[in-house]
Design a protein around this motif. Sequence first.
Motif, PDB file in Angstrom:
ATOM      1  N   SER A  90       0.828  -1.202   0.000  1.00 33.74           N
ATOM      2  CA  SER A  90       0.000   0.000   0.000  1.00 33.74           C
ATOM      3  C   SER A  90       0.867   1.259   0.000  1.00 33.74           C
ATOM      4  CB  SER A  90      -0.905   0.011   1.232  1.00 33.74           C
ATOM      5  OG  SER A  90      -1.522   1.279   1.392  1.00 33.74           O
TER       6      SER A  90
ATOM      7  N   ALA B 296       0.059   3.967   1.373  1.00 31.69           N
ATOM      8  CA  ALA B 296      -0.436   4.825   2.450  1.00 31.69           C
ATOM      9  C   ALA B 296       0.702   5.513   3.197  1.00 31.69           C
ATOM     10  CB  ALA B 296      -1.292   4.009   3.415  1.00 31.69           C
TER      11      ALA B 296
ATOM     12  N   LEU C 228       1.336   9.563   3.450  1.00 30.43           N
ATOM     13  CA  LEU C 228       1.373  10.294   4.709  1.00 30.43           C
ATOM     14  C   LEU C 228       2.680  11.080   4.828  1.00 30.43           C
ATOM     15  CD1 LEU C 228       0.126  10.900   7.483  1.00 30.43           C
ATOM     16  CD2 LEU C 228       1.367   8.899   8.355  1.00 30.43           C
TER      17      LEU C 228
ATOM     18  N   TYR D 229      -1.980  13.872   3.339  1.00 27.55           N
ATOM     19  CA  TYR D 229      -3.135  13.594   4.183  1.00 27.55           C
ATOM     20  C   TYR D 229      -2.836  13.927   5.632  1.00 27.55           C
ATOM     21  CZ  TYR D 229      -4.502  11.274  -0.066  1.00 27.55           C
ATOM     22  OH  TYR D 229      -4.790  11.028  -1.382  1.00 27.55           O
ATOM     23  N   ARG D 230      -3.886  14.202   6.395  1.00 29.81           N
ATOM     24  CA  ARG D 230      -3.746  14.670   7.772  1.00 29.81           C
ATOM     25  C   ARG D 230      -3.114  13.639   8.692  1.00 29.81           C
ATOM     26  NH1 ARG D 230      -9.227  16.257  10.697  1.00 29.81           N
ATOM     27  NH2 ARG D 230      -9.528  14.013  10.417  1.00 29.81           N
ATOM     28  N   ASP D 231      -3.540  12.379   8.537  1.00 31.61           N
ATOM     29  CA  ASP D 231      -3.037  11.333   9.417  1.00 31.61           C
ATOM     30  C   ASP D 231      -3.052  10.000   8.681  1.00 31.61           C
ATOM     31  OD1 ASP D 231      -5.752  10.535   9.433  1.00 31.61           O
ATOM     32  OD2 ASP D 231      -6.141  11.643  11.286  1.00 31.61           O
ATOM     33  N   MET D 232      -2.552   8.960   9.352  1.00 26.56           N
ATOM     34  CA  MET D 232      -2.459   7.656   8.719  1.00 26.56           C
ATOM     35  C   MET D 232      -3.828   7.091   8.359  1.00 26.56           C
ATOM     36  SD  MET D 232      -0.768   5.247   7.379  1.00 26.56           S
ATOM     37  CE  MET D 232       0.953   5.401   7.854  1.00 26.56           C
ATOM     38  N   GLN D 233      -4.817   7.369   9.162  1.00 22.32           N
ATOM     39  CA  GLN D 233      -6.157   6.877   8.863  1.00 22.32           C
ATOM     40  C   GLN D 233      -6.651   7.422   7.526  1.00 22.32           C
ATOM     41  OE1 GLN D 233      -9.077   7.739  11.881  1.00 22.32           O
ATOM     42  NE2 GLN D 233     -10.722   6.674  10.813  1.00 22.32           N
ATOM     43  N   ALA D 234      -6.445   8.714   7.296  1.00 20.78           N
ATOM     44  CA  ALA D 234      -6.860   9.318   6.025  1.00 20.78           C
ATOM     45  C   ALA D 234      -6.027   8.770   4.875  1.00 20.78           C
ATOM     46  CB  ALA D 234      -6.731  10.836   6.102  1.00 20.78           C
TER      47      ALA D 234
ATOM     48  N   GLU E 118      -4.520   5.832   4.670  1.00 16.28           N
ATOM     49  CA  GLU E 118      -4.914   4.449   4.400  1.00 16.28           C
ATOM     50  C   GLU E 118      -6.246   4.389   3.656  1.00 16.28           C
ATOM     51  OE1 GLU E 118      -4.830   2.626   8.234  1.00 16.28           O
ATOM     52  OE2 GLU E 118      -2.693   2.089   8.078  1.00 16.28           O
ATOM     53  N   LYS E 119      -7.171   5.249   4.038  1.00 20.50           N
ATOM     54  CA  LYS E 119      -8.464   5.286   3.349  1.00 20.50           C
ATOM     55  C   LYS E 119      -8.282   5.701   1.888  1.00 20.50           C
ATOM     56  CE  LYS E 119     -13.166   7.102   3.757  1.00 20.50           C
ATOM     57  NZ  LYS E 119     -14.076   7.955   4.571  1.00 20.50           N
TER      58      LYS E 119
END
Length: 225
Positions: free
Chosen positions: A85, A87, A91, A96-101, A103-104
Amino acid sequence: MDRIQKEIVPFSWCPELRQLMETGEPVCVSFKTDKRSGKGSEELPEKSGFLFCELVQKARMGEKFRISGQSCAPGDYVLGLSEKSPAGYYLQSGRYRDMQAAEKAALSLPRLKRKFCSVVIEPLSLNRDTFDVLILFLKPQEAMRIVQANAYSEGERTLMDTTGAASICGDCTALALERGIGLSFGCKGSRKHSGYEDFEVPLGIDFEKIEEIEEGLSKLPETTQ
Protein backbone atom coordinates in the motif's frame (compact mmCIF):
# COMPACT_ATOMS: atom_id res chain seq x y z
CA MET A 1 -16.28 -3.14 -31.72
CA ASP A 2 -14.57 -6.54 -32.06
CA ARG A 3 -11.28 -6.36 -30.15
CA ILE A 4 -9.91 -9.44 -31.93
CA GLN A 5 -11.19 -9.32 -35.50
CA LYS A 6 -11.16 -5.60 -36.22
CA GLU A 7 -8.12 -4.66 -38.28
CA ILE A 8 -6.52 -1.48 -37.03
CA VAL A 9 -5.22 0.84 -39.72
CA PRO A 10 -3.16 3.53 -37.96
CA PHE A 11 -4.64 7.02 -38.26
CA SER A 12 -7.46 5.80 -40.49
CA TRP A 13 -9.76 5.85 -37.47
CA CYS A 14 -10.34 7.96 -34.33
CA PRO A 15 -10.45 11.09 -36.53
CA GLU A 16 -12.65 12.98 -34.06
CA LEU A 17 -10.51 12.14 -31.04
CA ARG A 18 -7.26 12.98 -32.82
CA GLN A 19 -8.51 16.49 -33.55
CA LEU A 20 -9.13 17.25 -29.88
CA MET A 21 -5.44 17.24 -28.91
CA GLU A 22 -3.47 20.34 -29.78
CA THR A 23 -0.02 18.99 -28.85
CA GLY A 24 1.21 15.47 -29.52
CA GLU A 25 -0.94 12.40 -30.12
CA PRO A 26 -3.36 10.23 -28.19
CA VAL A 27 -1.46 7.40 -26.49
CA CYS A 28 -2.33 3.70 -26.77
CA VAL A 29 -1.67 1.51 -23.73
CA SER A 30 -1.74 -2.27 -24.22
CA PHE A 31 -1.33 -4.90 -21.50
CA LYS A 32 0.25 -7.99 -23.05
CA THR A 33 -0.12 -11.48 -21.60
CA ASP A 34 2.46 -13.15 -23.87
CA LYS A 35 6.13 -13.21 -22.90
CA ARG A 36 7.54 -12.76 -26.38
CA SER A 37 7.97 -9.51 -28.26
CA GLY A 38 8.36 -11.37 -31.53
CA LYS A 39 9.67 -14.59 -33.04
CA GLY A 40 12.40 -16.48 -31.26
CA SER A 41 13.04 -17.41 -27.67
CA GLU A 42 10.93 -16.14 -24.82
CA GLU A 43 11.99 -12.79 -23.47
CA LEU A 44 10.64 -10.11 -21.20
CA PRO A 45 11.46 -6.41 -21.47
CA GLU A 46 13.23 -4.71 -18.61
CA LYS A 47 11.58 -2.62 -15.96
CA SER A 48 11.69 1.03 -17.01
CA GLY A 49 13.54 3.65 -14.98
CA PHE A 50 10.75 6.09 -15.84
CA LEU A 51 7.36 6.48 -14.21
CA PHE A 52 4.29 5.23 -16.06
CA CYS A 53 3.02 8.80 -16.47
CA GLU A 54 6.41 9.88 -17.87
CA LEU A 55 6.31 7.08 -20.44
CA VAL A 56 2.80 8.10 -21.49
CA GLN A 57 3.96 11.68 -21.97
CA LYS A 58 6.99 10.56 -24.01
CA ALA A 59 4.72 8.37 -26.15
CA ARG A 60 2.49 11.36 -26.72
CA MET A 61 5.48 13.00 -28.39
CA GLY A 62 6.26 10.04 -30.64
CA GLU A 63 8.24 7.43 -28.66
CA LYS A 64 7.26 3.79 -28.15
CA PHE A 65 7.98 1.56 -25.16
CA ARG A 66 7.53 -2.05 -24.11
CA ILE A 67 8.18 -2.54 -20.41
CA SER A 68 7.66 -5.11 -17.66
CA GLY A 69 7.45 -2.48 -14.91
CA GLN A 70 7.95 1.18 -14.05
CA SER A 71 9.49 3.24 -11.26
CA CYS A 72 6.63 4.68 -9.21
CA ALA A 73 5.68 2.76 -6.05
CA PRO A 74 2.04 3.93 -5.99
CA GLY A 75 1.91 3.18 -9.73
CA ASP A 76 3.07 -0.39 -9.08
CA TYR A 77 0.25 -0.77 -6.56
CA VAL A 78 -2.36 0.60 -8.98
CA LEU A 79 -1.11 -1.52 -11.89
CA GLY A 80 -1.11 -4.66 -9.76
CA LEU A 81 2.66 -5.05 -9.81
CA SER A 82 2.90 -4.74 -6.02
CA GLU A 83 0.66 -5.40 -3.02
CA LYS A 84 2.42 -2.78 -0.89
CA SER A 85 0.00 0.00 0.00
CA PRO A 86 1.22 3.54 -0.76
CA ALA A 87 -0.44 4.83 2.45
CA GLY A 88 2.88 5.35 4.26
CA TYR A 89 4.35 7.20 1.28
CA TYR A 90 1.26 9.39 1.01
CA LEU A 91 1.37 10.29 4.71
CA GLN A 92 5.09 11.09 4.58
CA SER A 93 4.57 13.36 1.56
CA GLY A 94 2.07 15.46 3.50
CA ARG A 95 -0.90 14.68 1.30
CA TYR A 96 -3.13 13.59 4.18
CA ARG A 97 -3.75 14.67 7.77
CA ASP A 98 -3.04 11.33 9.42
CA MET A 99 -2.46 7.66 8.72
CA GLN A 100 -6.16 6.88 8.86
CA ALA A 101 -6.86 9.32 6.03
CA ALA A 102 -3.84 8.08 4.05
CA GLU A 103 -4.91 4.45 4.40
CA LYS A 104 -8.46 5.29 3.35
CA ALA A 105 -7.15 7.15 0.29
CA ALA A 106 -4.88 4.24 -0.65
CA LEU A 107 -7.72 1.73 -0.33
CA SER A 108 -9.87 3.89 -2.62
CA LEU A 109 -7.34 3.82 -5.48
CA PRO A 110 -8.49 2.01 -8.62
CA ARG A 111 -6.41 -1.08 -9.32
CA LEU A 112 -5.82 -3.04 -12.51
CA LYS A 113 -7.49 -6.42 -12.18
CA ARG A 114 -5.83 -8.22 -15.08
CA LYS A 115 -2.51 -10.04 -15.11
CA PHE A 116 0.08 -9.14 -17.75
CA CYS A 117 3.69 -9.76 -18.72
CA SER A 118 4.43 -6.44 -20.36
CA VAL A 119 2.96 -3.07 -21.24
CA VAL A 120 3.21 -1.38 -24.63
CA ILE A 121 2.90 2.41 -24.54
CA GLU A 122 2.88 4.11 -27.94
CA PRO A 123 1.43 7.01 -29.93
CA LEU A 124 -1.70 6.18 -31.92
CA SER A 125 0.18 6.59 -35.22
CA LEU A 126 2.53 3.69 -34.36
CA ASN A 127 -0.15 1.29 -33.17
CA ARG A 128 -0.62 -1.78 -35.40
CA ASP A 129 -2.97 -3.78 -33.22
CA THR A 130 -5.82 -3.46 -30.78
CA PHE A 131 -5.03 -1.89 -27.43
CA ASP A 132 -6.67 -1.43 -24.04
CA VAL A 133 -6.79 2.28 -23.23
CA LEU A 134 -6.42 5.51 -25.18
CA ILE A 135 -5.09 8.43 -23.11
CA LEU A 136 -5.53 12.05 -24.18
CA PHE A 137 -4.43 15.39 -22.73
CA LEU A 138 -7.10 18.01 -23.36
CA LYS A 139 -8.19 21.54 -22.66
CA PRO A 140 -11.32 21.53 -20.47
CA GLN A 141 -13.54 22.48 -23.43
CA GLU A 142 -12.39 19.43 -25.40
CA ALA A 143 -12.78 17.14 -22.37
CA MET A 144 -16.32 18.50 -22.10
CA ARG A 145 -17.02 17.37 -25.66
CA ILE A 146 -16.00 13.80 -24.81
CA VAL A 147 -18.33 13.89 -21.81
CA GLN A 148 -21.10 15.14 -24.10
CA ALA A 149 -20.28 12.46 -26.67
CA ASN A 150 -20.50 9.82 -23.96
CA ALA A 151 -24.04 11.02 -23.18
CA TYR A 152 -25.09 11.34 -26.84
CA SER A 153 -26.74 7.94 -27.34
CA GLU A 154 -28.23 7.22 -23.91
CA GLY A 155 -28.14 10.53 -22.05
CA GLU A 156 -26.11 9.05 -19.22
CA ARG A 157 -23.89 11.13 -16.96
CA THR A 158 -20.13 10.63 -16.88
CA LEU A 159 -19.10 10.15 -13.26
CA MET A 160 -15.76 11.61 -12.23
CA ASP A 161 -13.99 9.68 -9.49
CA THR A 162 -10.59 10.90 -8.30
CA THR A 163 -8.57 11.87 -5.24
CA GLY A 164 -5.95 13.87 -7.14
CA ALA A 165 -3.56 10.91 -6.81
CA ALA A 166 -2.45 8.19 -9.25
CA SER A 167 -4.08 10.08 -12.09
CA ILE A 168 -2.56 8.62 -15.26
CA CYS A 169 -2.08 5.05 -14.01
CA GLY A 170 -5.21 5.02 -11.85
CA ASP A 171 -7.88 7.44 -13.09
CA CYS A 172 -7.01 7.30 -16.79
CA THR A 173 -5.95 3.64 -17.08
CA ALA A 174 -7.26 1.28 -14.38
CA LEU A 175 -10.50 3.20 -13.84
CA ALA A 176 -11.03 3.76 -17.56
CA LEU A 177 -10.76 0.00 -18.14
CA GLU A 178 -13.32 -0.59 -15.42
CA ARG A 179 -15.87 2.11 -16.30
CA GLY A 180 -15.21 3.02 -19.93
CA ILE A 181 -13.97 6.55 -19.25
CA GLY A 182 -11.60 7.92 -16.62
CA LEU A 183 -11.47 11.69 -16.28
CA SER A 184 -8.91 13.33 -14.02
CA PHE A 185 -7.46 16.69 -13.01
CA GLY A 186 -4.06 15.01 -12.79
CA CYS A 187 -1.96 14.51 -9.68
CA LYS A 188 1.12 16.08 -8.10
CA GLY A 189 3.38 13.27 -9.31
CA SER A 190 2.28 13.20 -12.94
CA ARG A 191 2.24 16.98 -13.29
CA LYS A 192 5.66 17.29 -11.65
CA HIS A 193 7.45 14.45 -13.42
CA SER A 194 5.82 14.20 -16.84
CA GLY A 195 5.33 17.90 -17.45
CA TYR A 196 1.99 18.21 -19.19
CA GLU A 197 0.58 21.72 -19.13
CA ASP A 198 -1.27 23.20 -16.15
CA PHE A 199 -4.38 23.76 -18.26
CA GLU A 200 -4.49 20.19 -19.63
CA VAL A 201 -6.95 17.58 -18.37
CA PRO A 202 -5.89 13.92 -18.77
CA LEU A 203 -8.60 11.51 -19.86
CA GLY A 204 -8.59 7.78 -20.60
CA ILE A 205 -11.04 5.81 -22.77
CA ASP A 206 -11.41 2.05 -22.87
CA PHE A 207 -10.92 0.52 -26.32
CA GLU A 208 -14.47 -0.82 -26.39
CA LYS A 209 -15.86 2.68 -25.76
CA ILE A 210 -14.03 4.48 -28.55
CA GLU A 211 -16.46 3.75 -31.35
CA GLU A 212 -19.36 5.13 -29.31
CA ILE A 213 -17.41 8.28 -28.39
CA GLU A 214 -16.35 8.82 -32.00
CA GLU A 215 -19.97 8.59 -33.16
CA GLY A 216 -21.10 11.05 -30.52
CA LEU A 217 -18.35 13.53 -31.39
CA SER A 218 -19.24 13.38 -35.08
CA LYS A 219 -22.89 14.26 -34.34
CA LEU A 220 -22.48 16.96 -31.69
CA PRO A 221 -23.01 20.60 -32.68
CA GLU A 222 -19.96 22.82 -32.42
CA THR A 223 -19.53 24.66 -29.12
CA THR A 224 -20.03 28.04 -30.83
CA GLN A 225 -23.38 27.04 -32.33
